[in-house]
Enzyme design. Structure first.
Site, mmCIF file in Angstrom:
data_model
loop_
_atom_site.group_PDB
_atom_site.id
_atom_site.type_symbol
_atom_site.label_atom_id
_atom_site.label_comp_id
_atom_site.label_asym_id
_atom_site.label_seq_id
_atom_site.Cartn_x
_atom_site.Cartn_y
_atom_site.Cartn_z
ATOM 1 N N CYS A 51 -82.231 24.594 -84.667
ATOM 2 C CA CYS A 51 -82.277 25.345 -85.761
ATOM 3 C C CYS A 51 -81.734 26.677 -85.964
ATOM 4 O O CYS A 51 -80.846 26.695 -87.084
ATOM 5 C CB CYS A 51 -83.585 26.223 -85.382
ATOM 6 S SG CYS A 51 -85.316 25.544 -85.169
ATOM 7 N N GLU A 69 -88.684 28.508 -87.057
ATOM 8 C CA GLU A 69 -87.428 28.874 -87.957
ATOM 9 C C GLU A 69 -87.572 27.057 -89.634
ATOM 10 O O GLU A 69 -87.066 28.057 -90.065
ATOM 11 C CB GLU A 69 -86.504 28.582 -87.228
ATOM 12 C CG GLU A 69 -86.203 30.323 -86.831
ATOM 13 C CD GLU A 69 -86.321 29.161 -85.511
ATOM 14 O OE1 GLU A 69 -85.968 29.258 -83.802
ATOM 15 O OE2 GLU A 69 -87.836 28.511 -85.060
ATOM 16 N N CYS A 87 -83.668 27.377 -80.936
ATOM 17 C CA CYS A 87 -82.179 26.105 -80.258
ATOM 18 C C CYS A 87 -81.061 26.102 -81.303
ATOM 19 O O CYS A 87 -81.482 26.050 -82.029
ATOM 20 C CB CYS A 87 -83.351 25.288 -80.507
ATOM 21 S SG CYS A 87 -83.935 24.540 -81.653
ATOM 22 N N HIS A 123 -90.165 23.764 -85.868
ATOM 23 C CA HIS A 123 -90.299 25.075 -84.741
ATOM 24 C C HIS A 123 -90.203 25.511 -86.207
ATOM 25 O O HIS A 123 -90.468 25.475 -87.243
ATOM 26 C CB HIS A 123 -89.147 25.392 -84.185
ATOM 27 C CG HIS A 123 -88.306 24.335 -82.966
ATOM 28 N ND1 HIS A 123 -87.048 24.535 -82.503
ATOM 29 C CD2 HIS A 123 -89.365 24.023 -82.230
ATOM 30 C CE1 HIS A 123 -87.086 24.320 -82.060
ATOM 31 N NE2 HIS A 123 -88.731 23.520 -81.029
#
Length: 152
Positions: A113, A84, A110, A82
């Site tokens: 993260c 992040e 999510c 991801h």
């Protein structure tokens, strides 16, 4: 008469940078960008895509689409990291502390993260769009990490 140019606010500026970073994404489903800042300075950026030195989904296809996995579920079944996560890893590679920083993300994080964001000491998450993960919101709130939706 000289016409005054308006400068973007810091929120506008960093959210625009996050959107620009997202254009580097190699994900076939969702283009996400993240920018981590402290004291109005960019510390790190990241976009979603496969790890360095591996093939990207734009080259080999989307495992999640092939398996009909809904958004927000089974994050482990994906080639990509991801945005992040990539921003956090980039900071770690460069030895940059993220304590008391703010992360601007094109989408809500999510749960995976969110837990990472909490543990590195980020104090605020600014998002531009939603993501179907209520547990992430709950954990950020419990950890007293401010979650702010930027209305643009």
């Amino acid at each position: 008469m000289i016409k005054k140019k308006t400068r973007p606010s810091w929120d506008e500026y960093f959210s625009d940078v996050a959107r620009l970073v997202s254009t580097r994404s190699t994900c076939l489903r969702r283009k996400v960008g993240a920018v981590i800042v402290r004291d109005k300075r960019i510390l790190s950026t990241g976009y979603n895509g496969a790890p360095s030195k591996t093939k990207h989904c734009i080259e080999v296809g989307c495992m999640r689409d092939e398996l009909n996995i809904p958004s927000g579920q089974r994050h482990e079944l994906c080639r990509g990291l991801h945005a992040e996560q990539n921003a956090l890893l980039q900071a770690a590679l460069c030895g940059i502390s993220l304590k008391d920083s703010t992360i601007y993300i094109t989408n809500q994080p999510c749960i995976i993260c969110a837990k990472m964001i909490i543990n590195v000491g980020i104090k605020e998450v600014v998002i531009l769009d939603s993501y179907p993960d209520d547990l992430a919101k709950e954990m950020l709130e419990e950890a007293k990490v401010k979650l702010r939706v930027l209305n643009k």
